[in-house]
Write an enzyme that holds these catalytic residues in place. Structure first.
Site, PDB file in Angstrom:
ATOM      1  N   HIS A 101      -3.165  -1.394  -4.216  1.00 45.91           N
ATOM      2  CA  HIS A 101      -2.060  -0.608  -3.668  1.00 45.91           C
ATOM      3  C   HIS A 101      -2.541   0.621  -2.902  1.00 45.91           C
ATOM      4  CE1 HIS A 101       0.650  -3.272  -5.855  1.00 45.91           C
ATOM      5  NE2 HIS A 101      -0.289  -3.250  -6.790  1.00 45.91           N
ATOM      6  N   ARG A 151       0.814  -1.228   0.000  1.00 41.30           N
ATOM      7  CA  ARG A 151       0.000   0.000   0.000  1.00 41.30           C
ATOM      8  C   ARG A 151       0.840   1.267   0.000  1.00 41.30           C
ATOM      9  NH1 ARG A 151      -3.799  -3.072   2.916  1.00 41.30           N
ATOM     10  NH2 ARG A 151      -5.628  -3.417   1.598  1.00 41.30           N
ATOM     11  N   GLU A 155      -9.231  -2.991  -9.559  1.00 44.25           N
ATOM     12  CA  GLU A 155      -8.226  -3.967  -9.975  1.00 44.25           C
ATOM     13  C   GLU A 155      -7.445  -4.449  -8.751  1.00 44.25           C
ATOM     14  OE1 GLU A 155      -4.153  -4.649 -12.492  1.00 44.25           O
ATOM     15  OE2 GLU A 155      -4.506  -2.834 -11.335  1.00 44.25           O
ATOM     16  N   ARG A 168     -12.981   1.979 -13.658  1.00 41.24           N
ATOM     17  CA  ARG A 168     -12.062   0.915 -13.240  1.00 41.24           C
ATOM     18  C   ARG A 168     -11.001   1.602 -12.389  1.00 41.24           C
ATOM     19  NH1 ARG A 168      -6.607  -0.380 -14.789  1.00 41.24           N
ATOM     20  NH2 ARG A 168      -6.119  -2.569 -14.419  1.00 41.24           N
ATOM     21  N   ASN A 215      -7.081  -9.165 -20.385  1.00 46.24           N
ATOM     22  CA  ASN A 215      -7.126  -7.704 -20.339  1.00 46.24           C
ATOM     23  C   ASN A 215      -5.862  -7.128 -20.977  1.00 46.24           C
ATOM     24  OD1 ASN A 215      -5.112  -7.808 -18.404  1.00 46.24           O
ATOM     25  ND2 ASN A 215      -6.233  -6.716 -16.831  1.00 46.24           N
ATOM     26  N   ASP A 252       4.064   7.249  -5.235  1.00 54.27           N
ATOM     27  CA  ASP A 252       2.873   6.700  -4.581  1.00 54.27           C
ATOM     28  C   ASP A 252       2.122   7.754  -3.764  1.00 54.27           C
ATOM     29  OD1 ASP A 252       1.619   4.013  -4.192  1.00 54.27           O
ATOM     30  OD2 ASP A 252       1.837   4.611  -2.092  1.00 54.27           O
ATOM     31  N   ASP A 257      -7.579   1.555 -11.199  1.00 51.82           N
ATOM     32  CA  ASP A 257      -6.285   0.923 -11.455  1.00 51.82           C
ATOM     33  C   ASP A 257      -5.525   0.739 -10.131  1.00 51.82           C
ATOM     34  OD1 ASP A 257      -4.105   0.249 -13.499  1.00 51.82           O
ATOM     35  OD2 ASP A 257      -3.090   1.775 -12.275  1.00 51.82           O
TER      36      ASP A 257
HETATM   37  C1  AAO Z   1       6.685   0.707 -16.776  1.00 52.03           C
HETATM   38  C2  AAO Z   1       7.877  -0.239 -16.870  1.00 52.03           C
HETATM   39  C3  AAO Z   1       8.468  -0.470 -15.496  1.00 52.03           C
HETATM   40  C4  AAO Z   1       8.879   0.852 -14.872  1.00 52.03           C
HETATM   41  C5  AAO Z   1       7.673   1.786 -14.829  1.00 52.03           C
HETATM   42  C6  AAO Z   1       8.007   3.173 -14.334  1.00 52.03           C
HETATM   43  O1  AAO Z   1       7.431  -1.488 -17.431  1.00 52.03           O
HETATM   44  O2  AAO Z   1       9.615  -1.289 -15.633  1.00 52.03           O
HETATM   45  O3  AAO Z   1       9.325   0.655 -13.541  1.00 52.03           O
HETATM   46  O4  AAO Z   1       7.130   1.921 -16.180  1.00 52.03           O
HETATM   47  O5  AAO Z   1       8.930   3.764 -15.165  1.00 52.03           O
HETATM   48  C7  AAO Z   1       1.550  -0.555 -16.737  1.00 52.03           C
HETATM   49  C8  AAO Z   1       2.567  -1.595 -17.208  1.00 52.03           C
HETATM   50  C9  AAO Z   1       3.899  -1.416 -16.503  1.00 52.03           C
HETATM   51  C10 AAO Z   1       4.377   0.016 -16.634  1.00 52.03           C
HETATM   52  C11 AAO Z   1       3.313   0.893 -15.957  1.00 52.03           C
HETATM   53  C12 AAO Z   1       3.680   2.378 -15.959  1.00 52.03           C
HETATM   54  O6  AAO Z   1       2.045  -2.888 -16.944  1.00 52.03           O
HETATM   55  O7  AAO Z   1       4.859  -2.291 -17.116  1.00 52.03           O
HETATM   56  O8  AAO Z   1       5.629   0.156 -15.975  1.00 52.03           O
HETATM   57  O9  AAO Z   1       2.093   0.749 -16.719  1.00 52.03           O
HETATM   58  O10 AAO Z   1       3.911   2.835 -17.240  1.00 52.03           O
HETATM   59  C13 AAO Z   1       0.843  -5.446 -10.247  1.00 52.03           C
HETATM   60  C14 AAO Z   1      -0.245  -4.522  -9.729  1.00 52.03           C
HETATM   61  C15 AAO Z   1      -1.289  -4.192 -10.773  1.00 52.03           C
HETATM   62  C16 AAO Z   1      -0.651  -3.761 -12.091  1.00 52.03           C
HETATM   63  C17 AAO Z   1       0.297  -4.858 -12.523  1.00 52.03           C
HETATM   64  C18 AAO Z   1       1.015  -4.496 -13.844  1.00 52.03           C
HETATM   65  O11 AAO Z   1      -0.848  -5.090  -8.585  1.00 52.03           O
HETATM   66  O12 AAO Z   1      -2.067  -3.135 -10.263  1.00 52.03           O
HETATM   67  O13 AAO Z   1       1.312  -5.040 -11.520  1.00 52.03           O
HETATM   68  N1  AAO Z   1      -1.651  -3.455 -13.106  1.00 52.03           N
HETATM   69  C19 AAO Z   1      -2.113  -2.060 -13.336  1.00 52.03           C
HETATM   70  C20 AAO Z   1      -2.400  -1.795 -14.807  1.00 52.03           C
HETATM   71  C21 AAO Z   1      -1.116  -1.774 -15.591  1.00 52.03           C
HETATM   72  C22 AAO Z   1      -0.255  -0.613 -15.123  1.00 52.03           C
HETATM   73  C23 AAO Z   1      -0.351  -0.339 -13.680  1.00 52.03           C
HETATM   74  C24 AAO Z   1      -1.202  -1.026 -12.849  1.00 52.03           C
HETATM   75  C25 AAO Z   1       0.347   0.847 -13.177  1.00 52.03           C
HETATM   76  O14 AAO Z   1      -3.335  -2.704 -15.269  1.00 52.03           O
HETATM   77  O15 AAO Z   1      -1.332  -1.682 -16.980  1.00 52.03           O
HETATM   78  O16 AAO Z   1       1.123  -0.902 -15.416  1.00 52.03           O
HETATM   79  O17 AAO Z   1      -0.554   1.942 -13.363  1.00 52.03           O
HETATM   80  C26 AAO Z   1       1.754 -10.417  -8.778  1.00 52.03           C
HETATM   81  C27 AAO Z   1       0.956  -9.504  -7.878  1.00 52.03           C
HETATM   82  C28 AAO Z   1       0.185  -8.460  -8.654  1.00 52.03           C
HETATM   83  C29 AAO Z   1       1.123  -7.723  -9.578  1.00 52.03           C
HETATM   84  C30 AAO Z   1       1.785  -8.765 -10.496  1.00 52.03           C
HETATM   85  C31 AAO Z   1       2.708  -8.125 -11.519  1.00 52.03           C
HETATM   86  O18 AAO Z   1       0.889 -11.288  -9.537  1.00 52.03           O
HETATM   87  O19 AAO Z   1       0.051 -10.265  -7.136  1.00 52.03           O
HETATM   88  O20 AAO Z   1      -0.414  -7.548  -7.763  1.00 52.03           O
HETATM   89  O21 AAO Z   1       0.369  -6.778 -10.358  1.00 52.03           O
HETATM   90  O22 AAO Z   1       2.515  -9.665  -9.699  1.00 52.03           O
HETATM   91  O23 AAO Z   1       3.797  -7.567 -10.871  1.00 52.03           O
HETATM   92  C32 AAO Z   1       1.240 -15.249 -10.831  1.00 52.03           C
HETATM   93  C33 AAO Z   1       0.806 -14.924  -9.430  1.00 52.03           C
HETATM   94  C34 AAO Z   1       0.272 -13.516  -9.335  1.00 52.03           C
HETATM   95  C35 AAO Z   1       1.350 -12.626  -9.722  1.00 52.03           C
HETATM   96  C36 AAO Z   1       1.691 -12.973 -11.145  1.00 52.03           C
HETATM   97  C37 AAO Z   1       2.762 -12.150 -11.723  1.00 52.03           C
HETATM   98  O24 AAO Z   1       0.162 -15.273 -11.759  1.00 52.03           O
HETATM   99  O25 AAO Z   1      -0.168 -15.840  -9.031  1.00 52.03           O
HETATM  100  O26 AAO Z   1      -0.184 -13.208  -8.063  1.00 52.03           O
HETATM  101  O27 AAO Z   1       2.134 -14.313 -11.235  1.00 52.03           O
HETATM  102  O28 AAO Z   1       3.968 -12.375 -11.018  1.00 52.03           O
END
Ligand code: AAO
Length: 460
Positions: free
Chosen positions: A173, A130, A206, A167, A270, A139, A169
């Site tokens: 967190h 968080r 989300e 939605r 998605n 954050d 996002d």
């Molecule tokens: C980009 C670059 C980064 C850089 C950043 C800042 O890629 O390297 O650090 O810029 O410069 C999107 C992209 C990101 C992008 C970001 C900002 O996806 O790549 O970063 O825009 O431009 C977590 C969150 C979830 C998030 C997800 C991507 O909880 O909220 O990561 N999704 C939303 C949006 C997404 C967006 C953001 C948030 C940010 O939908 O489009 O990012 O606004 C575990 C955790 C999850 C976590 C995942 C991924 O999941 O439980 O909470 O999601 O990891 O880290 C199994 C597990 C499952 C696990 C999963 C993946 O399935 O069971 O629990 O594996 O390990």
């Protein structure tokens, strides 16, 4: 009234419209990143409505036009954070920021409005989830009244524009108590845009929780609905053949570890997990595996569990690539083919007849219960939705050819997968239902589509 209670006050028609969620990409001003990756939209510079998709005037115009034809708009909003560090930082609306000092003058936010800098590394620590930075994104601290009110003002300006909901996002967190305060201050939807008086915005959050998380989806469904990520992972496995379809007899709710149906927004894929971000990994089906994808989407839309969201994509090979654009980096619009599908770098899954006809199916069957479940005890299943609709799937290697109980009244129906009812005739297969409600259902393993569906509004 809480945001999730909005449903109770919607009349049946509105309820049906909401059975399918049409969500737009973030509209808030974002950081310009070189090569314009899709994910720049998740790095907020300000709450000004100006992105590569258009400015505030164009956004309002689009929402009005959509509302007029009964298409409700839901906006993906980023409240958790702003950008990460970047020098110089210039936004799509011309705003600048001193990101290394957390100074965003166009809001304005400054260092005091953010949590102290720390990297989110340990998902088993709820405080870190968080209060530390997801992906180095600065954050925001929603416990502060000033910060909350900026967000409320932004969301209310979108409601004024005529949107139906949001939605949230990265809701995982943020603290649910803070979000509840924000949701509680949202205006009712605008009656002038066709919403019944006192309608509340529909909010879905989300929260990725496939199990074993320190922050749980069940921490969030008291205040609004939650995106159920287990849904697409399990159905992806089922239609990829990793599970058997017969297992889906008990699909829904607690047996599967899913949220209660009325709390869950569901999808097959998605914008994240279709390209390996987010959660679900290789289980996730996308437009790139069209036959299985259409079957999984048909199953989602035929089944009463949850609020379904249909995905609509641009084509990609590079997982960072943004939408198709011209040499000036303007996003190219899809071009619509004569058959109604699209091209010009877009996929438009929502324009695939097998998908939009199943949206109609979902509307026709409304709240009718599942009846007449049948399975060959392997990868062929069928079920009725009361006396309103019937659907059958063959995901196996043998032919499905047998008489099945449809629940429908006797007559000739158009299969809405291979075609539809058009100009008084079926453009695809016809299916005859006899006096005993039985029909001969045939799906061969190498058929183009592994599903057939009929309903009361596609009867000759
Ligand atoms: C980009 C670059 C980064 C850089 C950043 C800042 O890629 O390297 O650090 O810029 O410069 C999107 C992209 C990101 C992008 C970001 C900002 O996806 O790549 O970063 O825009 O431009 C977590 C969150 C979830 C998030 C997800 C991507 O909880 O909220 O990561 N999704 C939303 C949006 C997404 C967006 C953001 C948030 C940010 O939908 O489009 O990012 O606004 C575990 C955790 C999850 C976590 C995942 C991924 O999941 O439980 O909470 O999601 O990891 O880290 C199994 C597990 C499952 C696990 C999963 C993946 O399935 O069971 O629990 O594996 O390990």
């Amino acid at each position: 009234m809480s945001a999730r209670d909005f449903l109770d006050q919607w009349d049946t028609l509105q309820f049906r419209l909401l059975q399918c969620i049409w969500q737009v990409s973030p509209v808030q001003e974002n950081l310009i990143i070189s090569k314009r990756p899709w994910y720049e939209r998740y790095q907020t510079m300000s709450y000004k409505i100006e992105t590569r998709s258009g400015n505030e005037r164009l956004f309002k115009q689009m929402v009005r036009r959509c509302n007029k034809v009964g298409v409700r708009i839901f906006v993906d909003v980023i409240l958790n954070h702003m950008t990460s560090n970047k020098i110089p930082a210039i936004g799509t609306g011309g705003s600048t920021a001193l990101t290394t000092d957390k100074e965003y003058p166009a809001v304005p936010y400054s260092k005091v409005h953010f949590h102290k800098t720390c990297a989110l590394k340990d998902y088993s620590n709820a405080t870190e989830v968080r209060e530390c930075e997801l992906l180095s994104l600065h954050d925001l601290d929603q416990r502060q009244e000033y910060v909350r009110q900026k967000m409320v003002n932004f969301l209310n300006s979108l409601i004024d524009a005529g949107v139906a909901g949001f939605r949230i996002d990265a809701a995982k967190h943020m603290y649910p108590e803070d979000l509840e305060i924000i949701y509680g201050r949202l205006k009712d939807l605008i009656p002038g845009q066709g919403f019944p008086k006192k309608s509340r915005p529909f909010v879905y959050q989300e929260v990725i929780d496939l199990g074993g998380e320190s922050v749980k989806k069940s921490d969030y469904n008291k205040t609004a609905t939650v995106v159920e990520f287990l849904f697409g992972r399990i159905l992806g496995d089922a239609f990829r053949g990793i599970r058997q379809l017969r297992e889906l007899e008990t699909w829904g709710d607690s047996l599967w570890g899913l949220l209660p149906s009325r709390d869950a927004v569901v999808m097959i894929d998605n914008h994240d997990n279709q390209r390996g971000h987010g959660a679900g990994g290789s289980s996730i089906l996308t437009y790139k595996t069209p036959k299985q994808y259409k079957m999984a989407v048909a199953f989602m839309l035929a089944h009463p569990y949850g609020f379904a969201r249909v995905m609509s994509s641009f084509d990609f090979n590079d997982t960072n690539a943004g939408p198709p654009n011209d040499s000036q980096e303007n996003i190219l619009s899809p071009i619509i083919n004569t058959g109604g599908t699209c091209t010009n770098g877009w996929v438009c899954e929502h324009r695939w007849p097998q998908i939009y006809n199943m949206v109609a199916f979902r509307n026709v069957v409304a709240d009718a219960a599942i009846t007449n479940w049948w399975t060959n005890d392997d990868d062929q299943v069928a079920f009725s939705r009361g006396n309103k609709g019937f659907v059958a799937f063959n995901n196996g290697n043998t032919a499905l050819r047998r008489w099945l109980t449809t629940g429908l009244s006797a007559g000739r129906y158009c299969d809405v997968i291979s075609g539809m009812l058009s100009g008084g005739r079926c453009t695809g297969k016809t299916i005859d239902v006899n006096e005993n409600s039985l029909a001969l259902i045939e799906i061969l393993p190498n058929d183009l589509d592994g599903v057939v569906a009929i309903h009361g509004k596609a009867k000759l």
